[in-house]
Write a protein that holds these residues in place. Structure first.
Motif: not given
Length: 337
Positions: A217, A223-225, A227-228
């Motif tokens: 990040y 993008s996912f994952p 952004t978690l």
């Protein structure tokens, strides 16, 4: 006592679940606080006449600033302060609930041991109960020393709920006496160190995976994952915690493997026989040694080294679950069909 232990495990799972929900609330509300803290300086720059270039330099979360804009006439500090206060309250509740869950969890282990008249490590169900408690206790120590890492509690409690629920649904066995082959003082020496090191490895994989996501990040992946990881602590802090936990646990794990070899020599007349459990313990040891070596090598990137740590935990899971379910050997003490 056995029935009391079973009930305490159920209560512990429920409290872990509520703690996880409380952590999720803190995780969500904490983002509002972070966005608001960054939006205000950007707007002040605009009001002072600084060009758009200055605003563009503000990183990721500011992109969502329009969603946090308060109605005209609303004091700028009202909404951020309320969100921050609610986030802190949710986080403190989550931490308190985790302490309560750990106490119930420990009570389940103690009563199980009293019912069995032995240490509660005689089968896979009891082993999982103990490993997860060690992981939780270690996390509470980390949280006490580093409160800034509290948001990791969301993922730690998630892991605990999943593992304990799986143990209750798939691994549970009634209390039975210890098998004759395990009735030795080496049982306490070997299994206690294996349990302890495995519990720390369990905790260590949480910041390891979190670091991989957060690092991506911070490198601009939206993008996912990845952004978690937007609301997690900084990648550098997560990576340092990962290393500290593994560096602490690896010598204990090494001693456990050596103690197991000594016990095997006394019980079976040979120190090592490439039994499935022994083989996978050796694989785990090699992988974790590889992680520590990679972490100490300047030319190896931190994310590459961390992937090795994650692989190490997968070998631990294979040794715990895969070997017990799919292989037969001298260490077949799981107690499940």
């Amino acid at each position: 006592m056995s029935a009391v232990s079973d009930q305490l495990v159920t209560f512990a799972i429920l409290v872990y679940l509520v703690a996880m929900i409380s952590h999720a609330v803190e995780y969500a509300l904490g983002n509002v606080r972070a966005v608001s803290a960054r939006v205000t300086p950007a707007r002040e720059l605009v009001g002072a006449g600084v060009g758009g270039a200055g605003v563009d330099k503000v990183d990721g979360p500011v992109a969502d600033a329009p969603a946090t804009t308060a109605p005209a006439g609303t004091p700028p500090s009202t909404r951020p302060s309320r969100s921050a206060g609610r986030a802190r309250l949710a986080g403190r509740i989550a931490a308190g609930l985790t302490v309560l869950a750990a106490a119930l969890h420990l009570g389940a282990l103690v009563t199980r041991g009293i019912a069995a008249d032995r240490m509660p490590w005689g089968n896979m169900y009891e082993f999982v109960l103990t490993v997860t408690w060690i992981g939780t206790a270690a996390w509470l120590v980390v949280l006490w020393k580093r409160p800034s890492l509290r948001r990791l509690g969301l993922f730690l409690t998630l892991v605990m709920v999943l593992l304990l629920a799986f143990a209750e649904l798939k691994l549970y066995v009634p209390v039975v006496p210890l098998m004759p082959a395990l009735q030795s003082y080496w049982f306490i020496i070997h299994v206690s160190t294996i349990v302890f090191s495995s519990g720390i490895f369990l905790l260590g994989v949480v910041p390891a995976v979190s670091f991989l996501l957060r690092n991506g990040y911070e490198q601009g992946r939206r993008s996912f994952p990845y952004t978690l990881a937007r609301r997690l602590p900084g990648a550098a802090d997560l990576e340092r915690l990962t290393f500290a936990l593994h560096a602490f646990s690896f010598p204990i794990f090494t001693f456990a493997v050596i103690a197991g070899a000594i016990w095997a020599e006394a019980a079976w007349g040979r120190a090592w026989g490439w039994d499935p459990k022994e083989t996978w313990a050796f694989i785990s040891w090699v992988v974790y040694a590889g992680y520590l070596h990679a972490r100490a090598t300047p030319s190896v990137r931190r994310n590459v080294a961390t992937w090795i740590a994650v692989l190490g935990f997968l070998t631990v899971l294979m040794n715990l679950f895969g070997v017990n379910f799919f292989f037969t050997g001298l260490h077949s003490y799981a107690g499940v069909e």
